[in-house]
Design a protein around this motif. Sequence first.
Motif, mmCIF file in Angstrom:
data_model
loop_
_atom_site.group_PDB
_atom_site.id
_atom_site.type_symbol
_atom_site.label_atom_id
_atom_site.label_comp_id
_atom_site.label_asym_id
_atom_site.label_seq_id
_atom_site.Cartn_x
_atom_site.Cartn_y
_atom_site.Cartn_z
ATOM 1 N N LEU A 361 0.825 -1.218 0.000
ATOM 2 C CA LEU A 361 0.000 0.000 0.000
ATOM 3 C C LEU A 361 0.858 1.268 0.000
ATOM 4 O O LEU A 361 0.359 2.356 -0.278
ATOM 5 N N LYS A 362 2.147 1.108 0.310
ATOM 6 C CA LYS A 362 3.024 2.288 0.340
ATOM 7 C C LYS A 362 3.084 2.981 -1.012
ATOM 8 O O LYS A 362 3.413 4.165 -1.105
ATOM 9 N N GLN A 363 2.752 2.232 -2.061
ATOM 10 C CA GLN A 363 2.733 2.842 -3.405
ATOM 11 C C GLN A 363 1.794 4.048 -3.459
ATOM 12 O O GLN A 363 1.915 4.888 -4.332
ATOM 13 N N TYR A 364 0.839 4.095 -2.525
ATOM 14 C CA TYR A 364 -0.155 5.179 -2.573
ATOM 15 C C TYR A 364 0.230 6.390 -1.718
ATOM 16 O O TYR A 364 -0.507 7.363 -1.672
ATOM 17 N N TYR A 365 1.384 6.325 -1.048
ATOM 18 C CA TYR A 365 1.791 7.490 -0.248
ATOM 19 C C TYR A 365 1.841 8.713 -1.161
ATOM 20 O O TYR A 365 2.521 8.709 -2.187
ATOM 21 N N GLY A 366 1.127 9.740 -0.775
ATOM 22 C CA GLY A 366 1.150 10.984 -1.548
ATOM 23 C C GLY A 366 0.427 10.890 -2.875
ATOM 24 O O GLY A 366 0.417 11.858 -3.638
ATOM 25 N N ARG A 367 -0.148 9.740 -3.200
ATOM 26 C CA ARG A 367 -0.851 9.622 -4.492
ATOM 27 C C ARG A 367 -2.106 8.764 -4.384
ATOM 28 O O ARG A 367 -2.359 7.905 -5.232
ATOM 29 N N LEU A 368 -2.882 9.016 -3.347
ATOM 30 C CA LEU A 368 -4.191 8.352 -3.252
ATOM 31 C C LEU A 368 -5.059 8.848 -4.406
ATOM 32 O O LEU A 368 -4.987 10.023 -4.771
ATOM 33 N N PRO A 369 -5.869 7.971 -5.017
ATOM 34 C CA PRO A 369 -6.706 8.430 -6.122
ATOM 35 C C PRO A 369 -7.596 9.596 -5.688
ATOM 36 O O PRO A 369 -7.950 9.697 -4.512
ATOM 37 N N ARG A 370 -7.942 10.442 -6.638
ATOM 38 C CA ARG A 370 -8.782 11.596 -6.282
ATOM 39 C C ARG A 370 -10.178 11.150 -5.867
ATOM 40 O O ARG A 370 -10.823 11.751 -5.036
ATOM 41 N N GLN A 371 -10.629 10.056 -6.504
ATOM 42 C CA GLN A 371 -11.986 9.562 -6.198
ATOM 43 C C GLN A 371 -11.937 8.644 -4.989
ATOM 44 O O GLN A 371 -12.048 7.423 -5.110
ATOM 45 N N ILE A 372 -11.754 9.252 -3.837
ATOM 46 C CA ILE A 372 -11.679 8.457 -2.620
ATOM 47 C C ILE A 372 -12.970 8.710 -1.835
ATOM 48 O O ILE A 372 -13.489 9.820 -1.835
ATOM 49 N N THR A 373 -13.504 7.663 -1.206
ATOM 50 C CA THR A 373 -14.687 7.866 -0.381
ATOM 51 C C THR A 373 -14.242 7.849 1.072
ATOM 52 O O THR A 373 -13.537 6.940 1.494
ATOM 53 N N HIS A 374 -14.632 8.875 1.801
ATOM 54 C CA HIS A 374 -14.233 9.020 3.207
ATOM 55 C C HIS A 374 -15.510 9.071 4.040
ATOM 56 O O HIS A 374 -16.300 9.990 3.899
ATOM 57 N N TYR A 375 -15.736 8.028 4.845
ATOM 58 C CA TYR A 375 -16.970 7.936 5.630
ATOM 59 C C TYR A 375 -16.685 8.143 7.108
ATOM 60 O O TYR A 375 -15.562 7.982 7.543
ATOM 61 N N GLY A 376 -17.769 8.339 7.864
ATOM 62 C CA GLY A 376 -17.617 8.346 9.315
ATOM 63 C C GLY A 376 -18.939 8.054 9.975
ATOM 64 O O GLY A 376 -20.004 8.164 9.354
ATOM 65 N N GLY A 377 -18.860 7.692 11.229
ATOM 66 C CA GLY A 377 -20.079 7.437 11.996
ATOM 67 C C GLY A 377 -19.707 7.150 13.435
ATOM 68 O O GLY A 377 -18.526 7.041 13.778
ATOM 69 N N TYR A 378 -20.718 7.054 14.277
ATOM 70 C CA TYR A 378 -20.480 6.865 15.707
ATOM 71 C C TYR A 378 -20.622 5.402 16.108
ATOM 72 O O TYR A 378 -21.583 4.745 15.691
ATOM 73 N N TYR A 379 -19.660 4.940 16.902
ATOM 74 C CA TYR A 379 -19.862 3.691 17.627
ATOM 75 C C TYR A 379 -20.625 4.107 18.899
ATOM 76 O O TYR A 379 -20.075 4.817 19.747
ATOM 77 N N THR A 380 -21.876 3.708 19.000
ATOM 78 C CA THR A 380 -22.651 3.984 20.217
ATOM 79 C C THR A 380 -22.427 2.786 21.133
ATOM 80 O O THR A 380 -22.809 1.663 20.791
ATOM 81 N N MET A 381 -21.772 3.037 22.266
ATOM 82 C CA MET A 381 -21.246 1.908 23.040
ATOM 83 C C MET A 381 -21.576 1.988 24.524
ATOM 84 O O MET A 381 -21.625 3.082 25.088
ATOM 85 N N THR A 382 -21.729 0.824 25.134
ATOM 86 C CA THR A 382 -21.649 0.757 26.593
ATOM 87 C C THR A 382 -20.162 0.602 26.923
ATOM 88 O O THR A 382 -19.371 0.240 26.035
ATOM 89 N N LYS A 383 -19.797 0.832 28.173
ATOM 90 C CA LYS A 383 -18.385 0.728 28.553
ATOM 91 C C LYS A 383 -17.838 -0.675 28.312
ATOM 92 O O LYS A 383 -16.670 -0.854 27.978
#
Length: 456
Positions: A361-383
């Motif tokens: 994966l190091k091949q992508y350092y500094g050259r991630l494709p422009r069409q990248i999907t970046h998601y996020g969300g919450y882990y709703t958790m008990t302790k």
Amino acid sequence: MSDRNGDIAVIGAGIVGIACAYYLAKGRASSKIVIIDPRAPMSLTSAASGENYRNWWPHPIMTAFTDYSIDLLEEISREHDSRIHMSRRGYALATREARPEQLLRELQTGYGPEGAPRIRVHEGASAPSYTPPVSADWRDAPEGVDVLQNRHLIRRHFPTFDPEVSTILHIRRAGDISGQQLGSLMLEQIRAKGGILAPARVTEIARQQDGFVVTARGPDGEDKIRAAIVVNAAGPYVADIARMLGESLPVENIFHQKIAFADNLGAIDRRMPFSIDLDGQAIDWTNQERQLIEEDPATAWLARPMPGGIHCRPEGGDLGKWIKLGWAYNRTPSEPRDDLPTDPNFPDIVLRGASRLNPRLKQYYGRLPRQITHYGGYYTMTKENWPLIGPMKTKHAYVAGAMSGFGTMAACATGALCAGWVLGKRPEFAERLSLSRYNDEIFVRQLRESASRGVL
Ligand SMILES: Cc1cc2nc3c(=O)[nH]c(=O)nc-3n(C[C@H](O)[C@H](O)[C@H](O)COP(=O)(O)OP(=O)(O)OC[C@H]3O[C@@H](n4cnc5c(N)ncnc54)[C@H](O)[C@@H]3O)c2cc1C
């Protein structure tokens, strides 16, 4: 009063609320079910899921719970002609430790006293009984776990991994599904049984003698929806709904992210299982980068030791190109917000971290494709990182929440257990997954104090 009145009001149209409605509709054919949510179904946390599943947990109850869910997923896959795209190449948990005693102890504990035959240890350079994950078909995959503890053996079957890896736990009842397909299939069945979706946000719940009056605000204004039973499946907002009933829930929200991009350079073998680097690491920055990062107090943490658990898998089948990377390193709870706090540095952080186990994966350092999907969300958790499924203190109110990073894989069991609580028929372990476990302080303390809580 609304024409949306129902026998059962499910609050939340994420995968968990939908699964509850699905199993309730299956179990109680005459009930009218209304699912209330201002958003499109499956569009909040459920849209951010990596959609992976596994029956590997540090406690036998969580193993039984996810095994039950996977049974139900397999049943749906069979009944609906593989529509949920269920695959099963396993989880490959990798560590550089040659004798990871703690990990192996947890493995044994997790599969319980009868679990020993499910664990196969391979210490030699060849392992005729080890089946590599050539096929993605869940029907062909072996059961149990293969523990690979010979570097030559590991090199043969995982040639692109970091050569320092000395142990791999290959969990075989594990893979991925299309959570979105699962949700839409369930919604079709719910609608076929007369269930409806009410596009509105619940703002108040009043308890009355014969049930609840749920106030919900939608595009056409405020509505009062009457229901005999309420199911709280509001994901990151599950505690807010509980507060409307005058209750508090022991949950917190922790934000996590992942990325997906087309692996045009072919760094990842399409047949690689969902792979997790269990070891902590210092991120692979250049000296110059490290210096800059350390100088800025806002980024200095990135130069310090990071936890393990970084994961990578091919996405979209053997002929696809995309890969997904994730790393649940955040430990700080926050209030959930609809505008998600995605970190623009995350793609670079997760890429560098994942390159430790997958150096190609190091091949992508500094050259991630422009069409990248970046998601996020919450882990709703008990302790203790166990879910909350079952009755709330308020009579006829139920909760199905705190699904952390396992809500997609556990949705079916959660829906079936919730229906079981309502209909009076459920498996033995259901009690421990409900709020009633907090009556046993010693049990909860033990869970919280255990070395692993199964967070990935
Ligand atoms: C980055 C990431 C990766 C993940 N990867 C995996 C994975 O690989 N495998 C896995 O099994 N799980 C995974 N998960 C976990 C999984 O996505 C969640 O556990 C699951 O989606 C939770 O579903 P839910 O229905 O409880 O919540 P949600 O999908 O958030 O749905 C809750 C719904 O409730 C609605 N709601 C909230 N408040 C109200 C209100 N007042 N009135 C009406 N409706 C309301 C919301 O609008 C929302 O639609 C991951 C999670 C994240 C964040």
